[in-house]
Design a protein around this motif. Structure first.
Motif, PDB file in Angstrom:
ATOM      1  N   GLY A 130       0.947  -1.130  -0.082  1.00  0.00           N
ATOM      2  CA  GLY A 130       0.061   0.066  -0.064  1.00  0.00           C
ATOM      3  C   GLY A 130       0.889   1.192   0.077  1.00  0.00           C
ATOM      4  N   GLY A 131       2.197   1.253   0.140  1.00  0.00           N
ATOM      5  CA  GLY A 131       3.031   2.433   0.109  1.00  0.00           C
ATOM      6  C   GLY A 131       3.224   3.109   1.332  1.00  0.00           C
ATOM      7  N   HIS A 132       2.649   2.472   2.539  1.00  0.00           N
ATOM      8  CA  HIS A 132       2.766   3.140   3.689  1.00  0.00           C
ATOM      9  C   HIS A 132       4.029   3.039   4.734  1.00  0.00           C
ATOM     10  N   ASP A 156       6.980   8.449   3.371  1.00  0.00           N
ATOM     11  CA  ASP A 156       6.555   7.040   3.220  1.00  0.00           C
ATOM     12  C   ASP A 156       6.863   6.468   1.808  1.00  0.00           C
ATOM     13  N   PHE A 157       6.629   5.464   1.501  1.00  0.00           N
ATOM     14  CA  PHE A 157       7.011   4.897   0.101  1.00  0.00           C
ATOM     15  C   PHE A 157       6.415   5.694  -0.918  1.00  0.00           C
ATOM     16  N   ARG A 158       5.069   5.836  -0.560  1.00  0.00           N
ATOM     17  CA  ARG A 158       4.407   6.545  -1.660  1.00  0.00           C
ATOM     18  C   ARG A 158       4.903   7.896  -1.947  1.00  0.00           C
ATOM     19  N   PRO A 216      -1.043  -5.511  -2.224  1.00  0.00           N
ATOM     20  CA  PRO A 216      -1.129  -6.084  -1.220  1.00  0.00           C
ATOM     21  C   PRO A 216       0.079  -6.846  -0.657  1.00  0.00           C
ATOM     22  N   TRP A 217       0.424  -6.881   0.659  1.00  0.00           N
ATOM     23  CA  TRP A 217       1.387  -7.791   1.056  1.00  0.00           C
ATOM     24  C   TRP A 217       1.453  -9.220   0.515  1.00  0.00           C
ATOM     25  N   SER A 218       0.220  -9.907   0.408  1.00  0.00           N
ATOM     26  CA  SER A 218       0.078 -11.135  -0.047  1.00  0.00           C
ATOM     27  C   SER A 218       0.649 -11.107  -1.377  1.00  0.00           C
ATOM     28  N   VAL A 219       0.422 -10.241  -2.437  1.00  0.00           N
ATOM     29  CA  VAL A 219       0.599 -10.257  -3.835  1.00  0.00           C
ATOM     30  C   VAL A 219       2.303 -10.281  -3.656  1.00  0.00           C
ATOM     31  N   GLN A 266      13.075  -9.067   2.622  1.00  0.00           N
ATOM     32  CA  GLN A 266      12.899  -7.687   2.487  1.00  0.00           C
ATOM     33  C   GLN A 266      11.676  -7.028   2.927  1.00  0.00           C
ATOM     34  N   LEU A 267      10.588  -8.007   2.327  1.00  0.00           N
ATOM     35  CA  LEU A 267       9.111  -7.501   2.646  1.00  0.00           C
ATOM     36  C   LEU A 267       9.192  -7.382   4.232  1.00  0.00           C
ATOM     37  N   LYS A 268       9.483  -8.349   4.906  1.00  0.00           N
ATOM     38  CA  LYS A 268       9.581  -8.253   6.478  1.00  0.00           C
ATOM     39  C   LYS A 268      10.193  -6.953   6.855  1.00  0.00           C
ATOM     40  N   MET A 269      11.296  -6.810   6.140  1.00  0.00           N
ATOM     41  CA  MET A 269      11.711  -5.210   6.796  1.00  0.00           C
ATOM     42  C   MET A 269      10.842  -4.145   6.469  1.00  0.00           C
ATOM     43  N   LEU A 270      10.285  -4.181   5.213  1.00  0.00           N
ATOM     44  CA  LEU A 270       9.446  -3.061   4.902  1.00  0.00           C
ATOM     45  C   LEU A 270       8.173  -2.935   5.704  1.00  0.00           C
ATOM     46  N   GLN A 271       7.984  -4.074   6.457  1.00  0.00           N
ATOM     47  CA  GLN A 271       6.743  -4.091   7.311  1.00  0.00           C
ATOM     48  C   GLN A 271       6.829  -3.319   8.631  1.00  0.00           C
ATOM     49  N   ARG A 272       8.210  -2.949   8.841  1.00  0.00           N
ATOM     50  CA  ARG A 272       8.470  -1.992  10.000  1.00  0.00           C
ATOM     51  C   ARG A 272       9.222  -0.693   9.558  1.00  0.00           C
ATOM     52  N   ASP A 273       8.691   0.387  10.037  1.00  0.00           N
ATOM     53  CA  ASP A 273       9.238   1.609   9.727  1.00  0.00           C
ATOM     54  C   ASP A 273      10.912   1.631   9.850  1.00  0.00           C
ATOM     55  N   ASN A 274      11.452   2.358   8.872  1.00  0.00           N
ATOM     56  CA  ASN A 274      12.876   2.461   8.931  1.00  0.00           C
ATOM     57  C   ASN A 274      13.585   3.598   9.234  1.00  0.00           C
ATOM     58  N   VAL A 275      13.036   4.004  10.411  1.00  0.00           N
ATOM     59  CA  VAL A 275      13.657   5.511  10.943  1.00  0.00           C
ATOM     60  C   VAL A 275      14.379   5.582  12.102  1.00  0.00           C
ATOM     61  N   VAL A 276      14.908   6.592  12.455  1.00  0.00           N
ATOM     62  CA  VAL A 276      16.060   6.557  13.528  1.00  0.00           C
ATOM     63  C   VAL A 276      15.044   6.450  14.660  1.00  0.00           C
TER      64      VAL A 276
END
Ligand SMILES: NC(=O)c1ccc[n+]([C@@H]2O[C@H](COP(=O)([O-])OP(=O)(O)OC[C@H]3O[C@@H](n4cnc5c(N)ncnc54)[C@H](OP(=O)(O)O)[C@@H]3O)[C@@H](O)[C@H]2O)c1
Length: 299
Positions: free
Chosen positions: A178-180, A218-220, A240-243, A263-273
């Motif tokens: 979803g780009g969040h 965010d990603f979007r 969607p994550w499933s796709v 990598q998808l598991k990493m993307l499911q967590r925010d990557n911020v300080v």
């Protein structure tokens, strides 16, 4: 573009770069030379006289490369396991062996490039191996400085680089999950400056710094900014994550997958300080905003 730009001369210093031929390593090399250091760059395929052959696990290679240097930067990293290079070997055993050899030679100025998200309890094997590497390097060399960047951006990066290549031939770009997912993109020149300052300043010994740029995006938003900077209009289509997982499973059949389930598991967590973490400001670096980085990439 100027980078990091506080005091930190490395005149007369000799520094070994493991992973110095990669995206961040090449920029670190330029920064260290600009500050007066001489370099020894370790690479699996040396391309110039200042590069020496090294493949992870080669103990004799480590000794030859460390001979006569007074600083070490470890930038070797992988995004997906490949052959004998699994995450633990690349991010933990490899740097720990180099840190132990450096310590034995009395080299205290060791910088490890880890990553935001390094966490022994992470669902992602990449992040668990980065956490194990931090611990192992610290155990071998207590003065090591650990730098954890968010995604690193600049000419030749893996994020804008990948999506701008995709945008050349595809009318749409995928908004994974979803780009969040949130990032704090950091300019590669700022990461290079942070490495230089850590090597130059003894007071950074034993420090851990999380490196993020001035904005959380965010990603979007990142894809929108990239499209604007590269004068392209493309549809941003939520995936969607499933796709995405299904697609990643197929990519993993390739020797160098574009996307993996890890990598998808990493993307499911925010990557911020993290709140309260030391960062670029503590090293005297004012981070470059993403718009300026995009101007450098796309003109
Ligand atoms: N880019 C980012 O957004 C980002 C974000 C956070 C953390 N990091 C971390 O920063 C570090 C550098 O990232 P990067 O983007 O510059 O990566 P990169 O462009 O893929 O470079 C990886 C480097 O590792 C070396 N390498 C890989 N496997 C090796 C092996 N088996 N033996 C010896 N050398 C090996 C490569 O050397 P060869 O010349 O021999 O191929 C190359 O110099 C990595 O640890 C990465 O995890 C990157």
């Amino acid at each position: 573009m100027p980078s990091g730009r506080s005091a930190g001369s490395l005149a007369g210093r000799s520094v070994a770069l493991f992973g110095g031929s990669g995206f961040i390593g090449r920029r670190v090399a330029v920064e260290l030379v600009a500050r007066g250091a001489s370099l020894r760059v370790a690479s699996r395929s040396p391309r110039s006289p200042d590069q020496m052959r090294y493949r992870r696990g080669d103990a004799a290679g480590i000794d030859a490369i460390l001979d006569g240097v007074d600083g070490v930067v470890h930038l070797i990293g992988i995004l997906a396991p490949h052959g004998s290079d699994d995450f633990m070997a690349a991010h933990c055993d490899g740097p720990a062996a180099i840190a132990a050899a450096a310590q034995q030679r009395g080299i205290e100025d060791f910088v490890l490039i880890s990553a935001i998200g390094a966490d022994p309890a992470s669902p992602a094997a990449y992040a668990r191996s980065k956490a194990a590497g931090e611990l192992a390097v610290r155990a071998a060399c207590p003065a090591a400085r650990i730098l954890r960047p968010s995604i690193v951006v600049g000419p030749g990066d893996g994020f804008f680089g990948l999506f701008s290549r995709m945008a050349r031939f595809s009318p749409l770009l995928p908004l994974i999950g979803g780009g969040h997912s949130k990032f704090q993109p950091v300019y590669v020149g700022d990461v290079a400056a942070a490495v230089a300052i850590c090597l130059a300043r003894p007071e950074t010994r034993g420090g851990l710094y999380e490196l993020g740029g001035p904005e959380v995006l965010d990603f979007r938003r990142l894809l929108e900014m990239m499209l604007r900077a590269s004068h392209r209009r493309r549809w941003l289509v939520p995936m969607p994550w499933s796709v995405a997982r299904l697609e990643a499973r197929l990519f993993e059949l390739l020797p160098r997958p574009l996307l993996t389930r890890d990598q998808l598991k990493m993307l499911q967590r925010d990557n911020v300080v993290a709140a309260g973490a030391r960062g670029l400001g503590d090293l005297g670096i004012e981070p470059v905003p993403v718009d300026a980085v995009l101007r450098e990439i796309f003109g």
